[in-house]
Enzyme design. Structure first.
Site, PDB file in Angstrom:
ATOM      1  N   HIS A  52      22.302 -77.239  23.959  1.00 18.11           N
ATOM      2  CA  HIS A  52      22.722 -77.831  22.047  1.00 18.11           C
ATOM      3  C   HIS A  52      21.541 -78.593  21.451  1.00 18.11           C
ATOM      4  O   HIS A  52      21.921 -78.774  20.674  1.00 18.11           O
ATOM      5  CB  HIS A  52      24.349 -79.009  22.713  1.00 18.11           C
ATOM      6  CG  HIS A  52      24.869 -78.362  23.612  1.00 18.11           C
ATOM      7  ND1 HIS A  52      25.230 -78.603  25.103  1.00 18.11           N
ATOM      8  CD2 HIS A  52      25.926 -77.985  22.982  1.00 18.11           C
ATOM      9  CE1 HIS A  52      26.472 -77.982  25.681  1.00 18.11           C
ATOM     10  NE2 HIS A  52      26.715 -77.672  24.516  1.00 18.11           N
ATOM     11  N   ASP A  56      28.294 -68.440  24.655  1.00 18.16           N
ATOM     12  CA  ASP A  56      30.057 -67.838  25.134  1.00 18.16           C
ATOM     13  C   ASP A  56      29.876 -66.685  24.033  1.00 18.16           C
ATOM     14  O   ASP A  56      30.267 -67.219  22.575  1.00 18.16           O
ATOM     15  CB  ASP A  56      30.570 -69.001  24.201  1.00 18.16           C
ATOM     16  CG  ASP A  56      30.267 -69.983  24.685  1.00 18.16           C
ATOM     17  OD1 ASP A  56      31.181 -70.465  26.107  1.00 18.16           O
ATOM     18  OD2 ASP A  56      29.214 -70.966  25.256  1.00 18.16           O
ATOM     19  N   GLN A  96      33.493 -65.896  22.165  1.00 19.97           N
ATOM     20  CA  GLN A  96      33.423 -67.109  21.252  1.00 19.97           C
ATOM     21  C   GLN A  96      33.229 -66.929  19.823  1.00 19.97           C
ATOM     22  O   GLN A  96      33.899 -66.486  18.872  1.00 19.97           O
ATOM     23  CB  GLN A  96      32.862 -68.259  22.204  1.00 19.97           C
ATOM     24  CG  GLN A  96      33.003 -69.481  21.247  1.00 19.97           C
ATOM     25  CD  GLN A  96      33.407 -70.225  21.429  1.00 19.97           C
ATOM     26  OE1 GLN A  96      33.875 -71.329  22.738  1.00 19.97           O
ATOM     27  NE2 GLN A  96      31.758 -70.778  21.298  1.00 19.97           N
ATOM     28  N   GLN A 132      42.696 -75.146  23.797  1.00 21.60           N
ATOM     29  CA  GLN A 132      41.347 -74.382  24.838  1.00 21.60           C
ATOM     30  C   GLN A 132      41.312 -74.191  26.131  1.00 21.60           C
ATOM     31  O   GLN A 132      41.182 -72.867  26.600  1.00 21.60           O
ATOM     32  CB  GLN A 132      40.366 -73.911  23.645  1.00 21.60           C
ATOM     33  CG  GLN A 132      39.226 -75.083  24.374  1.00 21.60           C
ATOM     34  CD  GLN A 132      37.554 -75.128  23.001  1.00 21.60           C
ATOM     35  OE1 GLN A 132      37.707 -75.468  22.120  1.00 21.60           O
ATOM     36  NE2 GLN A 132      36.789 -74.645  24.171  1.00 21.60           N
ATOM     37  N   LEU A 186      26.096 -83.105  26.759  1.00 21.30           N
ATOM     38  CA  LEU A 186      24.664 -81.856  26.161  1.00 21.30           C
ATOM     39  C   LEU A 186      23.888 -81.749  27.180  1.00 21.30           C
ATOM     40  O   LEU A 186      23.773 -83.334  27.524  1.00 21.30           O
ATOM     41  CB  LEU A 186      25.041 -82.306  24.544  1.00 21.30           C
ATOM     42  CG  LEU A 186      26.097 -82.789  23.880  1.00 21.30           C
ATOM     43  CD1 LEU A 186      25.347 -83.134  22.365  1.00 21.30           C
ATOM     44  CD2 LEU A 186      27.323 -81.592  23.722  1.00 21.30           C
TER      45      LEU A 186
HETATM   46  O1  PAF Z   1      31.696 -73.895  22.568  1.00 20.80           O
HETATM   47  C1  PAF Z   1      32.012 -74.899  22.197  1.00 20.80           C
HETATM   48  O2  PAF Z   1      31.634 -76.269  23.325  1.00 20.80           O
HETATM   49  C2  PAF Z   1      33.481 -74.844  21.639  1.00 20.80           C
HETATM   50  O3  PAF Z   1      34.154 -73.729  22.281  1.00 20.80           O
HETATM   51  C3  PAF Z   1      33.469 -74.790  20.708  1.00 20.80           C
HETATM   52  C4  PAF Z   1      33.171 -74.021  19.665  1.00 20.80           C
HETATM   53  C5  PAF Z   1      32.815 -76.773  20.258  1.00 20.80           C
HETATM   54  C6  PAF Z   1      34.494 -75.758  20.530  1.00 20.80           C
HETATM   55  O4  PAF Z   1      35.999 -76.169  21.105  1.00 20.80           O
END
Ligand code: PAF
Length: 289
Positions: free
Chosen positions: A37, A150, A153, A61, A33
């Site tokens: 974060h 992201d 995402q 992933q 982190l």
């Molecule tokens: O963005 C991230 O750190 C990851 O893709 C997540 C959303 C925690 C899923 O593992």
């Protein structure tokens, strides 16, 4: 701050919080982190009383040749950072806890996950959607905060949350940047000092596209090529530099004229690091003044 290791411990902690009349916030992370974060945790804390931060390097992933094995794992310092940012609990499950024996179910993602990173990381967004769906199912009704770095995402997560009726409010938080404009990322730790300086081609590229957009340029291909011109000299290789619709995340063809908002997004490799960045033209200020 509590350290929770089992999915049922997180469920109980969130249920208990709601039973006490508290609202629940969730910040999913893979650990390693940084200040970006911490900003997510502070935002969650503004919006919810009890904030759980998950720290889980999600194997589904990562592609076969990606950095799963060497992804930094720094739970002790992660815990100190999120506690300082106001978290109530850290959820750090084992792989077997999240994917118990017999696990076989995956969230199949759609068009939102097709272009940009989706075209270069097969299966990546299915893995993200699956683990985030598991976290939502465990945590229950909550507000979940994700970073806009992201961006694709975030859109994939918004889409499946709506489609699958999860009782979760999704918040996307603006990318946190270093003072020189580079987006904060756990993967910046892979860069040598020389690569770290070279990486500034990324914010320069986004800024060049942003200036042209603000001056009236609407040709997708021209906007992309302005950003590409800055990253080409510094990148070991380029996965993509694309201009896309900010809602559907479908890439525009080079001859297309974009509207009053357009996503410009890129992914490059610099040495051993794959770096991504983006901005929504017409909506966000550029990374550099
Ligand atoms: O963005 C991230 O750190 C990851 O893709 C997540 C959303 C925690 C899923 O593992």
């Amino acid at each position: 701050m509590q350290l929770l290791r089992e999915p049922l411990e997180l469920r109980r902690a969130c249920d208990d919080a709601r039973a006490r009349g508290l609202t629940v916030g969730l910040v999913p992370t893979m650990g390693a982190l940084h200040e970006g974060h911490a900003a997510l945790v502070r935002e969650a804390r503004k919006r919810a009383d009890f904030v759980a931060v998950s720290v889980f390097v999600n194997p589904t992933q990562f592609g076969v040749n990606e950095d799963l094995a060497r992804y930094p794992r720094t739970l002790d310092s992660d815990m100190a950072k999120v506690e300082a940012a106001g978290a109530s609990a850290v959820f750090a499950p084992s792989e077997g806890g999240m994917y118990p024996p017999g696990d076989e179910t995956r969230v199949r993602v759609g068009a939102t996950a097709t272009d940009l990173c989706g075209a270069h990381r097969p299966g990546h967004f299915e893995g993200v959607a699956t683990v985030v769906a598991k976290l939502f199912a465990i945590a229950g009704p909550c507000t979940a905060v994700f970073g806009r770095k992201d961006y694709q995402q975030l859109q994939v997560i918004k889409r499946f949350t709506t489609d699958l009726f999860f009782p979760v409010t999704i918040i996307g938080l603006r990318t946190v940047r270093e003072i020189d404009g580079l987006a904060m990322s756990s993967r910046n730790a892979y860069l040598t000092p020389e690569q770290r300086s070279a990486a500034l081609g990324i914010p320069r590229g986004l800024t060049a596209a942003s200036r042209a957009f603000d001056a009236g340029e609407r040709r997708a291909g021209v906007l992309a090529s302005l950003a590409r011109a800055e990253v080409e000299p510094i990148a070991t290789s380029i996965d993509y530099v694309d201009v896309a619709d900010p809602d559907s995340v479908r890439a525009h063809k080079s001859a297309e004229i974009v509207g009053e908002r357009a996503l410009i997004a890129l992914a490059i490799r610099l040495g051993g690091a794959r770096l991504i960045d983006n901005m929504v033209l017409g909506e966000e200020p550029p990374p550099l003044p």
